[in-house]
Enzyme design. Structure first.
Site, mmCIF file in Angstrom:
data_model
loop_
_atom_site.group_PDB
_atom_site.id
_atom_site.type_symbol
_atom_site.label_atom_id
_atom_site.label_comp_id
_atom_site.label_asym_id
_atom_site.label_seq_id
_atom_site.Cartn_x
_atom_site.Cartn_y
_atom_site.Cartn_z
ATOM 1 N N LYS A 83 78.736 -5.835 85.217
ATOM 2 C CA LYS A 83 77.614 -6.772 85.227
ATOM 3 C C LYS A 83 78.055 -8.235 85.113
ATOM 4 O O LYS A 83 77.336 -9.136 85.564
ATOM 5 C CB LYS A 83 76.630 -6.442 84.110
ATOM 6 C CG LYS A 83 75.844 -5.162 84.349
ATOM 7 C CD LYS A 83 74.776 -4.956 83.291
ATOM 8 C CE LYS A 83 73.962 -3.720 83.557
ATOM 9 N NZ LYS A 83 72.840 -3.557 82.599
ATOM 10 N N ASP B 237 66.941 -6.439 84.313
ATOM 11 C CA ASP B 237 66.894 -5.885 82.963
ATOM 12 C C ASP B 237 65.918 -6.659 82.080
ATOM 13 O O ASP B 237 65.139 -6.063 81.323
ATOM 14 C CB ASP B 237 68.284 -5.918 82.322
ATOM 15 C CG ASP B 237 69.208 -4.843 82.851
ATOM 16 O OD1 ASP B 237 68.714 -3.805 83.337
ATOM 17 O OD2 ASP B 237 70.439 -5.028 82.775
#
Length: 275
Positions: A68, A104
């Protein structure tokens, strides 16, 4: 023409539930495409994107650990939210390169429905905690970050939180909270449980656990025993996937089937327990 596809990449990747979610939605909408898992090791990440950029059927990918952070250096367009979070979990091909974003934070915020908080306690200081803190910006007046490594919690506080405190997991909490979020791996299958932090939550407060294996974590069980409102980890998982799905396949995810999807994601639980 090759069948369009998207995928989730990470190392390891076998545990990802993303293919179940996205393929369920594709079937419901009758879209002739698929969503896959693809294990990509850290030293393979650059080559992965070079290869996929040459594949006209590739619609993009979700990104999970440990990539990420690394993907942010491999794209030409990084969304403001991903920049603020400091992590990206979705990559989409563009005419001139790759664009990365973060779903997210929005997935976490979705079940909060615009609710604001006076004091939020956030457990953890990793990538999930970063997304939570970004989502709570403007929603929480004061944020306390708890982490096993207090220095890491303090660094995160200094970077992302305008008003708050940081302490070790067993540190002192001076004021009750109206939101408690577990953004750590504690309570996950095979991991130690959280200490009984739900005792710091006011009677009308909310406990939100990002862990979804098991779905009913010790924290949520204890919170429900106290009569507290709770949100489980599938809410964020499905919410973040919904935003990514539309980016990949050009159609809104059919969220009217969320109850059916939750049962599919928790085959060891009865339908009444899974809702």
């Amino acid at each position: 023409m090759t069948r369009p596809y998207a995928e989730v990449i990470g190392d390891p990747i076998a545990q990802s539930k993303s293919p179940v979610i996205h393929n369920f939605w594709l079937e419901k909408l009758g879209i002739d495409a698929e969503y896959r898992r693809c294990q990509v090791r850290p030293d393979e990440l650059t080559d992965y994107f070079v290869q996929r950029r040459g594949d006209a059927a590739w619609r993009g990918c979700n990104v999970t650990m440990p990539h990420k952070l690394a993907v942010m250096d491999l794209v030409s367009d990084l969304s403001p939210l991903a920049r603020r979070v400091g992590a990206a979990n979705v990559v989409i091909p563009q005419d001139l390169g790759l664009a990365a974003g973060n779903t997210d934070a929005t997935g976490f915020a979705e079940p909060l429905a615009g609710r604001r908080f006076d004091h939020a306690i956030v457990v953890g200081a990793g990538g999930a905690a970063r997304a939570v803190l970004a989502a709570l910006a403007g929603r929480a007046t004061w944020i306390t970050i708890l982490n096993r490594d207090a220095d890491k919690a303090q660094a995160l506080l200094d970077e992302l939180v305008p008003a708050g405190a940081a302490t070790a997991l067993d540190g002192t909490i001076d004021q009750p909270a109206d939101l408690l979020v577990n953004a750590s791996s504690l309570g996950m299958a095979g991991q130690p449980d959280l200490p009984d932090l739900e005792r710091h939550v006011m009677p009308d407060g909310l406990v939100y656990d990002l862990v979804y294996a098991p779905l009913e974590t010790p924290l949520l069980k204890a919170a429900r025993a106290r009569g507290l409102a709770t949100i489980d980890g599938l809410e964020m998982l499905i919410g973040q996937a919904g935003e990514a799905f539309e980016r990949f396949f050009g159609a809104p995810a059919p969220r009217q089937y969320d109850a059916e999807l939750r049962v599919l994601l928790t085959p060891d639980r009865g339908p009444r327990q899974a809702l």
